[in-house]
Write a protein that holds these residues in place. Sequence first.
Motif, PDB file in Angstrom:
ATOM      1  N   GLY A  17       0.817  -1.218   0.000  1.00 19.69           N
ATOM      2  CA  GLY A  17       0.000   0.000   0.000  1.00 19.69           C
ATOM      3  C   GLY A  17       0.846   1.261   0.000  1.00 19.69           C
ATOM      4  N   GLN A  18       1.895   1.273   0.803  1.00 22.70           N
ATOM      5  CA  GLN A  18       2.776   2.440   0.856  1.00 22.70           C
ATOM      6  C   GLN A  18       3.506   2.653  -0.463  1.00 22.70           C
ATOM      7  OE1 GLN A  18       5.209   1.472   4.225  1.00 22.70           O
ATOM      8  NE2 GLN A  18       3.821   2.416   5.705  1.00 22.70           N
ATOM      9  N   HIS A  19       3.975   1.568  -1.046  1.00 23.15           N
ATOM     10  CA  HIS A  19       4.694   1.678  -2.322  1.00 23.15           C
ATOM     11  C   HIS A  19       3.761   2.191  -3.419  1.00 23.15           C
ATOM     12  CE1 HIS A  19       7.727   0.894  -5.329  1.00 23.15           C
ATOM     13  NE2 HIS A  19       6.831   0.214  -6.039  1.00 23.15           N
ATOM     14  N   LEU A  20       2.567   1.637  -3.506  1.00 21.90           N
ATOM     15  CA  LEU A  20       1.615   2.098  -4.518  1.00 21.90           C
ATOM     16  C   LEU A  20       1.255   3.562  -4.298  1.00 21.90           C
ATOM     17  CD1 LEU A  20      -0.751  -0.971  -4.927  1.00 21.90           C
ATOM     18  CD2 LEU A  20       1.043  -0.186  -6.464  1.00 21.90           C
ATOM     19  N   HIS A  21       1.116   3.959  -3.060  1.00 24.42           N
ATOM     20  CA  HIS A  21       0.830   5.362  -2.762  1.00 24.42           C
ATOM     21  C   HIS A  21       1.982   6.255  -3.240  1.00 24.42           C
ATOM     22  CE1 HIS A  21      -0.534   8.932  -0.682  1.00 24.42           C
ATOM     23  NE2 HIS A  21       0.662   9.026  -0.118  1.00 24.42           N
ATOM     24  N   ASP A  22       3.200   5.847  -2.959  1.00 21.45           N
ATOM     25  CA  ASP A  22       4.369   6.623  -3.390  1.00 21.45           C
ATOM     26  C   ASP A  22       4.446   6.731  -4.912  1.00 21.45           C
ATOM     27  OD1 ASP A  22       4.990   6.892  -0.725  1.00 21.45           O
ATOM     28  OD2 ASP A  22       6.570   5.346  -0.747  1.00 21.45           O
ATOM     29  N   VAL A  23       4.171   5.625  -5.601  1.00 22.33           N
ATOM     30  CA  VAL A  23       4.217   5.639  -7.066  1.00 22.33           C
ATOM     31  C   VAL A  23       3.130   6.557  -7.614  1.00 22.33           C
ATOM     32  CG1 VAL A  23       3.840   4.217  -9.126  1.00 22.33           C
ATOM     33  CG2 VAL A  23       5.310   3.385  -7.292  1.00 22.33           C
ATOM     34  N   ARG A  24       1.932   6.488  -7.035  1.00 20.37           N
ATOM     35  CA  ARG A  24       0.833   7.365  -7.484  1.00 20.37           C
ATOM     36  C   ARG A  24       1.165   8.835  -7.248  1.00 20.37           C
ATOM     37  NH1 ARG A  24      -3.409   3.689  -4.688  1.00 20.37           N
ATOM     38  NH2 ARG A  24      -3.775   2.153  -6.317  1.00 20.37           N
ATOM     39  N   GLU A  25       1.724   9.148  -6.093  1.00 22.04           N
ATOM     40  CA  GLU A  25       2.076  10.532  -5.799  1.00 22.04           C
ATOM     41  C   GLU A  25       3.149  11.047  -6.760  1.00 22.04           C
ATOM     42  OE1 GLU A  25       0.715  12.787  -3.656  1.00 22.04           O
ATOM     43  OE2 GLU A  25      -0.819  11.228  -3.439  1.00 22.04           O
ATOM     44  N   ALA A  26       4.126  10.219  -7.051  1.00 19.64           N
ATOM     45  CA  ALA A  26       5.170  10.621  -8.000  1.00 19.64           C
ATOM     46  C   ALA A  26       4.573  10.842  -9.388  1.00 19.64           C
ATOM     47  CB  ALA A  26       6.271   9.561  -8.062  1.00 19.64           C
ATOM     48  N   ARG A  84       8.703  13.834 -22.899  1.00 17.25           N
ATOM     49  CA  ARG A  84       8.438  12.424 -23.152  1.00 17.25           C
ATOM     50  C   ARG A  84       9.646  11.569 -22.776  1.00 17.25           C
ATOM     51  NH1 ARG A  84       5.940   9.739 -28.547  1.00 17.25           N
ATOM     52  NH2 ARG A  84       6.103   7.597 -27.845  1.00 17.25           N
ATOM     53  N   SER A  85      10.832  12.007 -23.131  1.00 12.95           N
ATOM     54  CA  SER A  85      12.023  11.228 -22.797  1.00 12.95           C
ATOM     55  C   SER A  85      12.221  11.164 -21.278  1.00 12.95           C
ATOM     56  CB  SER A  85      13.257  11.791 -23.482  1.00 12.95           C
ATOM     57  OG  SER A  85      13.558  13.069 -22.993  1.00 12.95           O
ATOM     58  N   GLU A  86      11.925  12.256 -20.578  1.00 10.86           N
ATOM     59  CA  GLU A  86      12.021  12.243 -19.111  1.00 10.86           C
ATOM     60  C   GLU A  86      11.032  11.254 -18.506  1.00 10.86           C
ATOM     61  OE1 GLU A  86      11.285  16.267 -17.989  1.00 10.86           O
ATOM     62  OE2 GLU A  86      13.209  16.989 -18.740  1.00 10.86           O
ATOM     63  N   VAL A  87       9.810  11.251 -19.033  1.00 12.42           N
ATOM     64  CA  VAL A  87       8.773  10.349 -18.512  1.00 12.42           C
ATOM     65  C   VAL A  87       9.139   8.898 -18.812  1.00 12.42           C
ATOM     66  CG1 VAL A  87       6.366   9.659 -18.822  1.00 12.42           C
ATOM     67  CG2 VAL A  87       6.937  12.064 -18.576  1.00 12.42           C
ATOM     68  N   GLU A  88       9.642   8.635 -20.011  1.00 10.29           N
ATOM     69  CA  GLU A  88      10.036   7.266 -20.344  1.00 10.29           C
ATOM     70  C   GLU A  88      11.187   6.791 -19.468  1.00 10.29           C
ATOM     71  OE1 GLU A  88      10.749   7.490 -24.537  1.00 10.29           O
ATOM     72  OE2 GLU A  88       8.632   7.114 -25.031  1.00 10.29           O
ATOM     73  N   THR A  89      12.114   7.691 -19.155  1.00  9.57           N
ATOM     74  CA  THR A  89      13.213   7.336 -18.260  1.00  9.57           C
ATOM     75  C   THR A  89      12.683   6.989 -16.874  1.00  9.57           C
ATOM     76  OG1 THR A  89      14.707   8.791 -19.464  1.00  9.57           O
ATOM     77  CG2 THR A  89      15.371   8.157 -17.236  1.00  9.57           C
ATOM     78  N   ARG A  90      11.760   7.806 -16.389  1.00  9.99           N
ATOM     79  CA  ARG A  90      11.158   7.552 -15.068  1.00  9.99           C
ATOM     80  C   ARG A  90      10.391   6.237 -15.054  1.00  9.99           C
ATOM     81  NH1 ARG A  90      10.674   7.055 -10.011  1.00  9.99           N
ATOM     82  NH2 ARG A  90       8.842   7.904  -9.018  1.00  9.99           N
ATOM     83  N   LEU A  91       9.665   5.960 -16.124  1.00 11.81           N
ATOM     84  CA  LEU A  91       8.915   4.710 -16.223  1.00 11.81           C
ATOM     85  C   LEU A  91       9.854   3.512 -16.229  1.00 11.81           C
ATOM     86  CD1 LEU A  91       6.234   3.222 -16.622  1.00 11.81           C
ATOM     87  CD2 LEU A  91       6.499   3.593 -19.076  1.00 11.81           C
ATOM     88  N   ALA A  92      10.950   3.615 -16.977  1.00  5.10           N
ATOM     89  CA  ALA A  92      11.929   2.521 -17.016  1.00  5.10           C
ATOM     90  C   ALA A  92      12.548   2.301 -15.634  1.00  5.10           C
ATOM     91  CB  ALA A  92      13.008   2.820 -18.046  1.00  5.10           C
TER      92      ALA A  92
END
Length: 123
Positions: A17-26, A84-92
């Motif tokens: 739950g904490q991890h999913l919350h952190d990912v959603r907030e980011a 887009r490149s920043e977002v793809e880097t973050r997703l990776a």
Amino acid sequence: LVQRTLRALREERIQLGQHLHDVREAFKEMLSAVDDKQPIVSAFCKEFNAVDTDMRFDDRTKAELLLRVEEMRDALWTLVETRRSEVETRLAETREDGWVEKRTHSLQGDFAFMMQLEVDRFF
């Protein structure tokens, strides 16, 4: 032993739950981040509106305005591609952080231990 294992399972659920919350907030921060597209569009509109209305029908003026539109489009696409490149880097980074694998391994161990306790109890 069963209580300790069940406690470990509850802790895993809490960590999930904490991890999913952190990912959603980011992700929410990434979506709400301010970019520089609006100033570019506003500057273009200001320059476009500065052109005299009678001049807008002149072919040279039309060509100049089209050139400005293309320059604005190129500037906006540059910003979009950078973002887009920043977002793809973050997703990776999020995909490759190994968090899911670690949690899965831990859960497998907990459930295997509980199964072994049940087998030991009856055999």
